[in-house]
Design a protein around this motif. Structure first.
Motif, short mmCIF file in Angstrom:
data_model
loop_
_atom_site.label_atom_id
_atom_site.label_comp_id
_atom_site.label_asym_id
_atom_site.label_seq_id
_atom_site.Cartn_x
_atom_site.Cartn_y
_atom_site.Cartn_z
N LEU A 407 -17.92 4.12 -2.33
CA LEU A 407 -16.61 4.12 -1.68
C LEU A 407 -16.75 4.40 -0.18
CD1 LEU A 407 -14.55 6.10 -4.35
CD2 LEU A 407 -14.62 3.62 -3.98
N ILE A 408 -17.67 5.29 0.18
CA ILE A 408 -17.91 5.58 1.60
C ILE A 408 -18.41 4.32 2.31
CG2 ILE A 408 -19.41 6.85 3.20
CD1 ILE A 408 -19.28 9.21 1.22
N MET A 409 -19.30 3.55 1.66
CA MET A 409 -19.80 2.31 2.27
C MET A 409 -18.67 1.31 2.50
SD MET A 409 -23.39 1.49 0.35
CE MET A 409 -24.74 2.66 0.37
N ILE A 410 -17.76 1.21 1.54
CA ILE A 410 -16.63 0.28 1.70
C ILE A 410 -15.76 0.71 2.88
CG2 ILE A 410 -14.51 -0.55 0.61
CD1 ILE A 410 -15.97 -0.36 -2.09
N LEU A 411 -15.45 2.01 2.97
CA LEU A 411 -14.64 2.51 4.08
C LEU A 411 -15.36 2.34 5.40
CD1 LEU A 411 -13.25 5.80 2.47
CD2 LEU A 411 -12.02 3.65 2.87
N PHE A 412 -16.69 2.55 5.40
CA PHE A 412 -17.46 2.38 6.63
C PHE A 412 -17.46 0.92 7.08
CE2 PHE A 412 -21.38 1.80 9.07
CZ PHE A 412 -21.24 2.80 10.02
N THR A 413 -17.52 0.00 6.12
CA THR A 413 -17.47 -1.43 6.46
C THR A 413 -16.13 -1.78 7.09
OG1 THR A 413 -18.93 -1.91 4.58
CG2 THR A 413 -17.78 -3.77 5.57
N LEU A 414 -15.05 -1.21 6.55
CA LEU A 414 -13.73 -1.43 7.14
C LEU A 414 -13.67 -0.87 8.57
CD1 LEU A 414 -11.45 -0.58 4.08
CD2 LEU A 414 -11.96 -2.85 5.01
N LEU A 415 -14.35 0.27 8.79
CA LEU A 415 -14.42 0.83 10.14
C LEU A 415 -15.17 -0.11 11.08
CD1 LEU A 415 -13.99 3.22 12.10
CD2 LEU A 415 -16.18 4.15 11.28
N MET A 416 -16.23 -0.74 10.58
CA MET A 416 -16.97 -1.72 11.38
C MET A 416 -16.11 -2.92 11.73
SD MET A 416 -20.87 -1.89 9.87
CE MET A 416 -20.71 -3.65 9.91
N VAL A 417 -15.25 -3.33 10.81
CA VAL A 417 -14.34 -4.44 11.08
C VAL A 417 -13.36 -4.06 12.18
CG1 VAL A 417 -12.52 -5.89 10.11
CG2 VAL A 417 -14.55 -5.37 8.74
N ALA A 418 -12.87 -2.82 12.13
CA ALA A 418 -11.90 -2.37 13.12
C ALA A 418 -12.56 -2.09 14.47
CB ALA A 418 -11.19 -1.11 12.62
N VAL A 419 -13.80 -1.59 14.44
CA VAL A 419 -14.52 -1.24 15.67
C VAL A 419 -15.89 -1.93 15.65
CG1 VAL A 419 -15.23 0.64 17.21
CG2 VAL A 419 -13.40 1.02 15.55
N PRO A 420 -15.94 -3.23 15.94
CA PRO A 420 -17.21 -3.96 15.86
C PRO A 420 -18.25 -3.46 16.86
CG PRO A 420 -15.49 -5.31 16.86
CD PRO A 420 -14.81 -4.10 16.32
N GLN A 421 -17.83 -2.72 17.89
CA GLN A 421 -18.78 -2.21 18.89
C GLN A 421 -19.79 -1.24 18.28
OE1 GLN A 421 -15.47 -2.27 19.29
NE2 GLN A 421 -15.20 -3.78 20.93
N ILE A 422 -19.48 -0.70 17.11
CA ILE A 422 -20.44 0.15 16.40
C ILE A 422 -21.75 -0.60 16.22
CG2 ILE A 422 -20.94 1.23 14.16
CD1 ILE A 422 -17.99 1.89 13.93
N VAL A 423 -21.65 -1.90 15.99
CA VAL A 423 -22.83 -2.73 15.77
C VAL A 423 -23.29 -3.40 17.06
CG1 VAL A 423 -23.73 -4.76 14.55
CG2 VAL A 423 -22.19 -3.16 13.37
N THR A 424 -22.36 -3.91 17.84
CA THR A 424 -22.72 -4.81 18.95
C THR A 424 -23.07 -4.09 20.25
OG1 THR A 424 -20.37 -5.04 19.54
CG2 THR A 424 -21.28 -6.66 18.00
N TRP A 425 -22.70 -2.82 20.39
CA TRP A 425 -22.89 -2.14 21.68
C TRP A 425 -24.37 -2.01 22.04
CZ3 TRP A 425 -25.20 2.61 22.95
CH2 TRP A 425 -25.02 2.99 24.28
N LEU A 426 -25.19 -1.50 21.14
CA LEU A 426 -26.60 -1.26 21.48
C LEU A 426 -27.38 -2.55 21.74
CD1 LEU A 426 -28.39 1.16 21.98
CD2 LEU A 426 -29.07 1.12 19.56
N PRO A 427 -27.24 -3.59 20.90
CA PRO A 427 -27.96 -4.86 21.20
C PRO A 427 -27.55 -5.46 22.53
CG PRO A 427 -27.14 -4.87 18.95
CD PRO A 427 -26.54 -3.68 19.61
N ALA A 428 -26.30 -5.24 22.95
CA ALA A 428 -25.83 -5.81 24.22
C ALA A 428 -26.54 -5.20 25.42
CB ALA A 428 -24.33 -5.61 24.36
N HIS A 429 -27.17 -4.02 25.22
CA HIS A 429 -27.85 -3.34 26.32
C HIS A 429 -29.36 -3.51 26.25
CE1 HIS A 429 -23.91 -1.45 26.51
NE2 HIS A 429 -24.19 -1.09 27.74
N MET A 430 -29.84 -4.40 25.39
CA MET A 430 -31.28 -4.65 25.32
C MET A 430 -31.75 -5.34 26.61
SD MET A 430 -32.04 -5.82 21.38
CE MET A 430 -33.77 -6.06 21.73
#
Length: 430
Positions: A407-430
């Motif tokens: 259930l935590i994984m499902i909620l975390f995935t929804l958080l990623m949908v709402a805040v995609p920068q969780i994933v995209t911020w670090l690669p953008a600074h490579m």
């Protein structure tokens, strides 16, 4: 080719997997039969160049190297000492050694690309002391099964390499993209352990370890942290490719194994044999996936599915929510690798066509595969931790213990949908 034919082909492949046919054979059969049905026997002439090209892909060289890296750390006893060190620092938190389970899984995941290997390694070390100290077996198995899933999210990850090879995306960016979500998910797991322990009235805590002794244990955390730093640092700063960073990691691991006095022919022989078996299985599945991809591209299946889905008027968010349900159901019946190679060739073009970031989508796919590893009846991590438990209880303990983390994984995935920068911020600074 209409959507009904596509659906029949997919469910035929799924049915073959469910009756026990090897994953690679199931995909290759669907790909070959579909290609011959569309283009006749001459289609077979186009398979050999595809197989040759896949096996000569430099990117895939990193798979056996990362598998070998995990094997070296597993068989040399480094994982055992790592668990002891983390227990000295995390044992005082509400929930005690349950936090150590999650922390050890996260740290071992940073050197091993396998979820099953992570759950099995940490579980073998952790379960005896957990049982001896009277920890609830359900909670213990749940933390190990869920913590093991971090092995395919926190880099290096074999599954991210597979995604990158199937979609022609940067492995370096995928690895870097997995760091922040992996750490945040680890924190969410540990937060739940603390809350549930306090609210349940059984907040077990380990005895306090004197600070000097805790500081001495930090030396056992050096090997995994150094290996992780070498692998990810060389990728992040553009010093090495994925295969080269894997080779650097293996060299560092060999140095630590030698320093521990465990380096010998017997250890190397066991590591090489296990690596050959695991890598052979993975690469065979990838070859079969590319055969299936050939049929999909030649017959226009991906284009037909993309046209059909975009014609429904779905937004990118609507598509992702629909795929969450799709992968949640699929994960109950298929293992991680087969889910990836069977669905990515179709879902990836649709997602990109609707404007989904391809690196973000890779992390999303891996999260959904993680979820499949702790959902019955085919959740591999559930069977792994159940198989190594010291007592003879039923697998339902592992299932119910892992449910809150699903259930935590499902909620975390929804958080990623709402805040995609969780994933995209670090690669953008490579």
């Amino acid at each position: 080719m209409n959507v009904m034919v596509i659906g029949i082909a997919f469910f035929a492949m799924l049915a073959m997997m469910l009756v026990g046919m090897p994953i690679a054979v199931s995909m290759a059969v669907v790909g070959i039969v579909g290609g011959i049905a569309a283009y006749g026997v001459p289609f077979m002439d186009s398979i050999a160049p595809v197989v040759w090209g896949v096996q000569n892909e430099n990117l895939l060289t990193s798979i056996p190297l990362f598998v070998l890296l995990g094997e070296l750390l597993l068989r040399s006893g480094i994982a055992d000492r790592m668990y002891v060190a983390l227990s000295a620092w995390l044992g005082r938190l509400p929930g005690g050694l349950l936090h150590t389970n999650i922390g050890s899984c996260a740290l071992f995941a940073a050197t091993s690309g396998s979820s099953v290997a992570t759950a099995a390694t940490v579980g073998t070390v952790a379960l005896p002391p957990l049982q001896k100290r009277g920890y609830p077996m359900r909670a213990s198995l749940g933390t190990l099964a869920a913590g093991g899933t971090l092995g395919i999210l926190i880099p290096p990850s074999v599954n991210l390499i597979v995604y990158g090879s199937l979609t022609n995306n940067s492995i370096g960016k995928l690895f870097v993209a997995g760091i922040v979500p992996g750490l945040l998910l680890t924190g969410c797991f540990m937060l739940w352990i603390s809350i549930s322990s306090v609210m349940g009235g059984n907040a077990i805590r380990e005895a306090k370890v004197p600070l000097p002794e805790r500081l001495r244990t930090l030396v056992h955390l050096i090997p995994p942290l150094v290996v992780f730093g070498i692998v990810m640092g060389s990728l992040y700063f553009g010093i090495a490719t994925a295969a080269e960073s894997a080779a650097l990691g293996v060299m560092a691991a060999l140095a630590f194994v030698w320093h521990s006095g465990k380096l010998g022919m017997e250890l190397l022989r066991n590591c090489f044999i296990s690596t050959a078996r695991i890598s052979g299985m993975i690469l065979l599945i990838i070859v079969a996936a590319f055969i299936l991809n050939l049929t999909i591209s030649l017959t226009g299946v991906a284009e037909a599915m993309t046209t059909w889905v975009t014609g429904l008027g779905l937004s990118a968010t609507g598509l992702i929510l629909g795929l969450m349900v799709f992968y949640l159901v699929l994960g109950m019946f298929m293992d991680v690798l087969s889910m990836q190679v069977a669905t990515i060739p179709v879902t990836y073009p649709i997602a990109v066509a609707l404007g989904v970031d391809p690196i973000w989508f890779g992390i999303f796919i891996v999260l959904m595969c993680e979820l499949g590893m702790i959902t019955p009846p085919v959740g591999m991590n559930l069977f792994v931790v159940h198989g190594i438990r010291p007592d003879k209880g039923g697998i339902e303990d592992a299932i119910w213990g892992a449910l809150p983390y699903a259930l935590i994984m499902i909620l975390f995935t929804l958080l990623m949908v709402a805040v995609p920068q969780i994933v995209t911020w670090l690669p953008a600074h490579m």
